[in-house]
Structure formats: C-alpha cells, structure tokens
Scaffold this motif. Structure first.
Motif, PDB file in Angstrom:
ATOM      1  N   VAL B  27       0.858  -1.186   0.000  1.00  0.00           N
ATOM      2  CA  VAL B  27       0.000   0.000   0.000  1.00  0.00           C
ATOM      3  C   VAL B  27       0.889   1.228   0.000  1.00  0.00           C
ATOM      4  N   ALA B  28       0.281   2.351  -0.333  1.00  0.00           N
ATOM      5  CA  ALA B  28       1.063   3.532  -0.660  1.00  0.00           C
ATOM      6  C   ALA B  28       1.844   4.098   0.517  1.00  0.00           C
ATOM      7  N   ASN B  29       1.454   3.764   1.729  1.00  0.00           N
ATOM      8  CA  ASN B  29       2.184   4.307   2.865  1.00  0.00           C
ATOM      9  C   ASN B  29       3.161   3.308   3.489  1.00  0.00           C
ATOM     10  N   ASP B  30       3.448   2.250   2.737  1.00  0.00           N
ATOM     11  CA  ASP B  30       4.511   1.334   3.163  1.00  0.00           C
ATOM     12  C   ASP B  30       5.844   1.797   2.581  1.00  0.00           C
ATOM     13  N   TYR B 114       5.335  -0.087   7.924  1.00  0.00           N
ATOM     14  CA  TYR B 114       3.931   0.128   7.583  1.00  0.00           C
ATOM     15  C   TYR B 114       3.450   1.509   8.044  1.00  0.00           C
ATOM     16  N   ASP B 115       2.489   2.049   7.298  1.00  0.00           N
ATOM     17  CA  ASP B 115       1.777   3.272   7.695  1.00  0.00           C
ATOM     18  C   ASP B 115       2.701   4.446   7.987  1.00  0.00           C
ATOM     19  N   ILE B 116       3.630   4.676   7.095  1.00  0.00           N
ATOM     20  CA  ILE B 116       4.512   5.833   7.226  1.00  0.00           C
ATOM     21  C   ILE B 116       3.736   7.067   6.731  1.00  0.00           C
ATOM     22  N   PRO B 117       3.782   8.169   7.473  1.00  0.00           N
ATOM     23  CA  PRO B 117       3.028   9.360   7.049  1.00  0.00           C
ATOM     24  C   PRO B 117       3.451   9.813   5.641  1.00  0.00           C
ATOM     25  N   SER B 118       2.459  10.247   4.879  1.00  0.00           N
ATOM     26  CA  SER B 118       2.761  10.725   3.525  1.00  0.00           C
ATOM     27  C   SER B 118       3.726  11.893   3.598  1.00  0.00           C
ATOM     28  N   ALA B 213      12.467   9.944  -1.363  1.00  0.00           N
ATOM     29  CA  ALA B 213      11.441   8.907  -1.394  1.00  0.00           C
ATOM     30  C   ALA B 213      10.098   9.558  -1.101  1.00  0.00           C
ATOM     31  N   VAL B 214       9.171   9.412  -2.015  1.00  0.00           N
ATOM     32  CA  VAL B 214       7.862  10.031  -1.830  1.00  0.00           C
ATOM     33  C   VAL B 214       6.881   8.977  -1.331  1.00  0.00           C
ATOM     34  N   VAL B 215       6.398   9.208  -0.150  1.00  0.00           N
ATOM     35  CA  VAL B 215       5.461   8.252   0.448  1.00  0.00           C
ATOM     36  C   VAL B 215       4.057   8.836   0.338  1.00  0.00           C
ATOM     37  N   GLY B 216       3.111   7.993  -0.063  1.00  0.00           N
ATOM     38  CA  GLY B 216       1.734   8.466  -0.163  1.00  0.00           C
ATOM     39  C   GLY B 216       1.127   8.091  -1.491  1.00  0.00           C
ATOM     40  N   ASN B 217       1.849   8.352  -2.553  1.00  0.00           N
ATOM     41  CA  ASN B 217       1.346   7.976  -3.871  1.00  0.00           C
ATOM     42  C   ASN B 217       1.791   6.573  -4.238  1.00  0.00           C
TER      43      ASN B 217
END
Lengths: 336, 287
Positions: B27-30, B114-118, B213-217
């Motif tokens: 998932v996008a926030n991993d 897991y679940d790293i803030p965007s 590293a872009v987290v969220g997308n």
C-alpha cells in the motif's frame, strides 16, 4: 501537627502500596559481624523478607528451571561445597560442559562484581543467564513461568511475598537474589578468632603470618578478596571463548584477568582456578612457588618477583592449615 | 435461489482471500527496506570454502575471505523528511521495529515499514544492533524478537551478557581456509551518562537517499547496500586476520571478543561521530 500527620499518612500510604514487607512478611535480620563491610546498594533495594527468601530458596532448588527438568541452580551450586561443586567446569543439561568453574555463592550481599569476569554488577540480573545458556539450563524465562505458575505452593508463596499470585520474571529474579543475600558465611574459626572466641593453633598462626606476607595484598579484607581483576599467569583455558575480564571490558589490560576469588570455605570448593585447572590447594601453592606464565599484563606483584610467590614446603603446610580456618561448617549445612 | 446461494458460497472464500491478501499487498504508505550484502558491488553468495559457490573477496591486506553466514540486527529505524522532521518507526518496540537480517533467509532481507506518514523523505537512519536500554533479553516484553533472535538457526543471543548479538559472521580466510568467526555485541552496564563498565557496540547509521522517497502515492523501495568488503578494509581500520591464541589473533571469537571486536564494529557501523555510515549506503530508491 496537621502537616506531620499528613506526611506520616503519606508515608503509610506509600508503603502500603508497595508491600515489600509487612507484619506478615517481615524483613529478616541477617547475622553479620560488625567487622564486615556494608551491604551493596542493590541489597538495600531488595531486602530479604521472610517469604521472599523461602520462595527464593524454593526456586533455587527447582529443576523445572532447566529445559528437561533435570537440573536446578542447586545442582551446580551445592550447599556442601559452599554452593560450588567439584567439577572442573560447570556441567549443564544433556551433560554439556560450560566455559568455567562453578563459583561458590557466599557473602554476595557485600560484592560489587559477580562471575569470574565481573560481567554482572547486580545479583538480580544473574538468574536469567543460566536459564537461557545452552550449556546450562537451556530454557527461557517464559518456559519456566509456564511450568511453575499453576503450582499452588508457589501461588501461596508469591501471594505472601508480593501480594498476589502473579509469577513475573522480576519477581523470580528478586526472590532468588533475596535468598542468595542470606547466604552469609561469617562463622569460621577465623571469625571466632577475630571475635576472641577461639585461638589459632601454632601452625595456623604461622600460616596466618605467611598469608599476611604473601597473599593478603590480593585476598584482602574479611571477604578475602579485594574484588579486583588480575592476571596471575595461571594456565590458560583452551576454550577459544575465554579472554577473562577482557570479554566484558574489551580492554587488553584485562586480558585473562579474573576476579580475585574469596578464600572463605576454600577447603570445600576444589578444584581451583577459572576452569578448575588445579585439583588441590597444594597444587595452587606449588604453581605459585614454581613460577607462573608471563604476560604483558601480569600482575605487578608477580612481575616484580620473577613471576613467583616463593614458598617453602613448610610454609605451604602452614598456609593450608590457615586456609582451613576459613571453613564454616555451619554454612555448608545451611538450610533456611 | 439455490444458484444464488451457490454463487455466494464460491464468492465468500474469494472475498476472504482478497481481504487477506490485501494486508500483504503493497500500500502507498509502506516503505520497503531491502538489504543487499555485497563485497564492493558484487552481491555475496554464501558457501563453504570447499563448495566453490562462495563469493571470494580479497582484503587490502591481501587476504582472501568468504562467508558461510551473515547475520545482523537492525533497529531504531527513523525516516527523515525533507524539512528535517524525523519519523520514528517503533523505535522502542523490538517486536515491531527491529529485525535480524539473515542472509540465508531471503525473506528477512526485506523489512517493511507500515503506515509511514505521507511526505517526501531525504534520509534513513537506523541502528546496527540494539541500543543499550533495550538490550536486555526481555522475553515477556518482546516475545517475537526474542524468538527470532533465539532460534536455533539464528543464535543471535549473547547469553552471558544477557543481551543480543549485533552481528554474527562465519566464514573462512586465507588460501588455507582458516576459520573466520566474528561476533559483536554490547557489554555496557549502568545508565546513559553513567556507564560503569563495558563497551557499547550499538551504532547509529545515517544514510542520505540518492533521490527523495515520496510516500503516499507509491510505496518506495529503499535498497541498502551492506558492503562487507569494509569489514576488513574499512573507513576506519585496515584489519589483518590471524588465527591462534596470541595477543593479536582476531579471526575467531577468542581475541576479537576482547579488544579486536570494536575494530570490526567501527568498520561495519562507523565510529558514531565522523563516520555514521560504516559499510552501509543507499544505492537506489524505487518509487
């Protein structure tokens, strides 16, 4: 007046919330001669209570601490050997042989370091090590708790000691330490002489004189150890894991250095040396007399004396006679 | 009606499967941390000296060496955003925030956060080993990590010191394939600022990411290279291995566990001040 009452009430409340001891489970009085040093700080924080000690002794003798229920702490730490044993190196489950000689357990309440290399500074931190070490009990603390927590005798003792039946790692470690703190050996012939209750024989007195000349600089104080770590040039343990105190400090100055052992009850703790390299007291004295191995960090006392502690045959006899005055027959038959 | 029921019965397991697999899907926030152990740029293959499989490296001192076993503990993981905000990942929970990287078990070479803030991240920090306040072998508090470290084929517990091994390397060196066995771990006692004895082998690693590293997308994969060439030919020490029972012998636990150990620690994990990378670097960030 109100303030005083308030403070008293607070104190009472606080102590009630933390029932280390109470009327039903009082602190026990330990018989310590006035010429002994003070307790270390950890004893003060975990003072032996009546039921804490009974519980600790029960745990110390419980074979369920080992993976196959074959050995307890007391299997290696035997009362008749001043809580050591007669093997050269410790023997654990499945006959596995450990790295070092089993150290006696006595006068722990006064010590600053535990084990041959001083790896442990607080006795409460020691019990876990043999439980998880493969060459010793090869178990785990959760495995132990699962085996003993439904035992009604234990439930009774945990409640008496800690207020409820919950069996936790900390309670196990604290209880065992409390029991060990009570193992005080202070009633040898030497102690009786110190208290003017007895007199050395002529040979013992000559031995004491030799001791003061040639041994006491390391085996000092009423504990008969200055609690320092020294390389005295003993034969080296062939096990590749052995580096002595350097295993803890990573300092070459401590290479193959070991804690100066107490000589109390030394008559009962053969063989001697960190891996039992000497079968008898006589063989230790012969070795010092004959000359020890050289090393860069050899103790200065030996380095400055051609790596020897010269002793005549007569002096050896006398020394051994003196060392036997450190035997405490009441201690080795001690049961709570 | 019957038919409808039948369809439902077929659909239910499928739905369940979907629901379960969703948990494992990216998932996008991993953020995936992928550890690759190398000699310089060559990924290491483990093997016995006689197998002919093992990757062989030559140190600055001219000693050939290879490994049969590479294990190390990673904990205290933090991601740093572009603006400097540090996002800690279960840094005080070894069960969720620490791992034993075991080269022989590929599944352990990838660690998912897991679940790293965007957000946009520029730096990765982690610890090689376990910081001293958590390094106590507490089976009740961290049963999962205890089990992972204590497993018979892992052996990452340091029983006598009641702490964990931080690195365990087994292998061989020199043309006659002498035994190589390097274990590291802490022996420090006392509280921070008032240590009474021992050494701290824990090392904080700080690695800049080559691209943000872009987290969220998307769920970035950060590949971390552990260059074991530096074990002997490091930033800080050039080490020559020797076997035996002499004062300087370091190839097996007898001597390295005394004074030599810290040299291996510093080569792998840096000195904590001027070198905070040791043998580690981030090679790629895949978005």
């Amino acid at each position: 007046m109100l303030i005083v009452c308030g403070v008293l009430l607070c104190l009472w409340c606080c102590s009630k919330n933390k029932p280390d001891a109470d009327d039903d489970n009082p602190y026990i009085k330990l018989p310590i001669p006035d010429y002994f040093p003070d307790f270390n700080t950890y004893v003060v924080a975990n003072r032996p209570t009546k039921y804490g000690v009974i519980l600790g002794e029960r745990l110390f003798n419980d074979k369920r601490f080992s993976v196959d229920n074959s050995i307890s702490c007391a299997s290696c730490h035997k009362p008749e050997n001043a809580f050591a044993d007669n093997n050269t190196k410790a023997i654990g489950v499945y006959g596995r042989v450990g790295l070092r000689n089993v150290p006696p357990i006595q006068n722990m309440a006064f010590m600053k370091f535990y084990n041959w290399d001083g790896s442990i500074l607080q006795l409460e931190k020691q019990p876990l090590i043999p439980i998880i070490t493969k060459e010793e009990m090869n178990s785990s603390i959760v495995e132990v708790i699962n085996k003993i927590q439904n035992d009604t005798d234990y439930q009774h003792l945990f409640r008496k000691t800690y207020g409820d039946t919950s069996v936790t790692p900390d309670r196990i470690y604290k209880s065992i330490a409390q029991y060990l703190y009570t193992l005080i050996s202070a009633n040898s012939k030497y102690d009786k002489v110190m208290r003017d209750e007895a007199m050395f024989t002529a040979i013992e007195a000559r031995g004491y004189h030799v001791f003061q000349q040639k041994c006491e600089s390391c085996h000092s104080t009423v504990l008969f150890t200055d609690q320092s770590f020294r390389n005295v040039g003993f034969p080296i343990n062939p096990n590749e894991n052995e580096t002595g105190r350097a295993r803890v400090t990573k300092d070459m100055k401590d290479f193959m250095s070991f804690r100066v052992p107490s000589l109390r009850n030394v008559e009962y703790t053969a063989p001697y040396g960190s891996f039992g390299q000497f079968p008898t007291l006589r063989s230790v004295l012969d070795y010092f007399d004959g000359g020890v191995l050289d090393a860069e960090n050899l103790d200065p006392f030996l380095k400055n004396n051609n790596r020897r502690i010269p002793l005549t045959e007569q002096e050896k006899e006398e020394l051994i006679a003196f060392l036997k005055t450190l035997s405490d027959p009441g201690f080795i038959t001690k049961t709570q | 009606m019957k038919n409808y029921k039948m369809k439902f019965l077929i659909a239910l397991p499928l739905l369940l499967l979907l629901a379960c697999s969703k948990k494992d899907a990216i998932v996008a926030n991993d953020v995936r941390l992928h550890f690759v152990n190398t000699f310089k740029n060559t990924p290491i293959v483990l093997g016995d000296a006689s197998s002919g499989l093992a990757t062989i490296n030559t140190s600055k001192e001219g000693q050939q060496h290879g490994f049969t076993e590479i294990k190390y503990v990673v904990s205290n993981i933090r991601l740093v955003k572009i603006d400097g905000t540090e996002i800690p990942y279960y840094i005080n929970d070894l069960d969720k925030g620490a791992a034993v990287i075991n080269h022989a078990k590929p599944e352990t070479n990838e660690f998912v956060l897991y679940d790293i803030p965007s957000g946009t991240y520029k730096q990765l920090k982690f610890g090689l080993g376990v910081k001293s306040e958590l390094n106590t072998i507490d089976q009740v508090r961290f049963p999962k990590f205890y089990a992972a470290a204590g497993a018979n084929d892992t052996e990452m517990m340091w029983e006598w010191g009641t702490g964990y091994r931080f690195a365990k390397l087994e292998g061989f060196y020199d043309v006659d394939h002498k035994k190589l066995s390097i274990h590291t771990g802490s022996t420090i006692e006392g509280e921070e600022g008032a240590y009474t004895q021992g050494v701290d082998a824990y090392r904080d690693i700080e690695l800049d990411l080559p691209v943000a590293a872009v987290v969220g997308n998307a769920a970035p994969i950060i590949t971390i290279k552990a260059d074991f060439d530096k074990l002997l030919s490091g930033n800080i020490h050039t080490i020559k291995l020797s076997s035996g029972t002499g004062m300087d012998d370091n190839a097996t636990p007898n001597r390295h566990t005394s004074v030599q150990m810290m040299r291996f620690v510093e080569n792998m994990g840096g000195n904590g001040t001027t070198d905070k990378m040791g043998m580690f670097s981030v090679t790629t960030v895949e978005q």
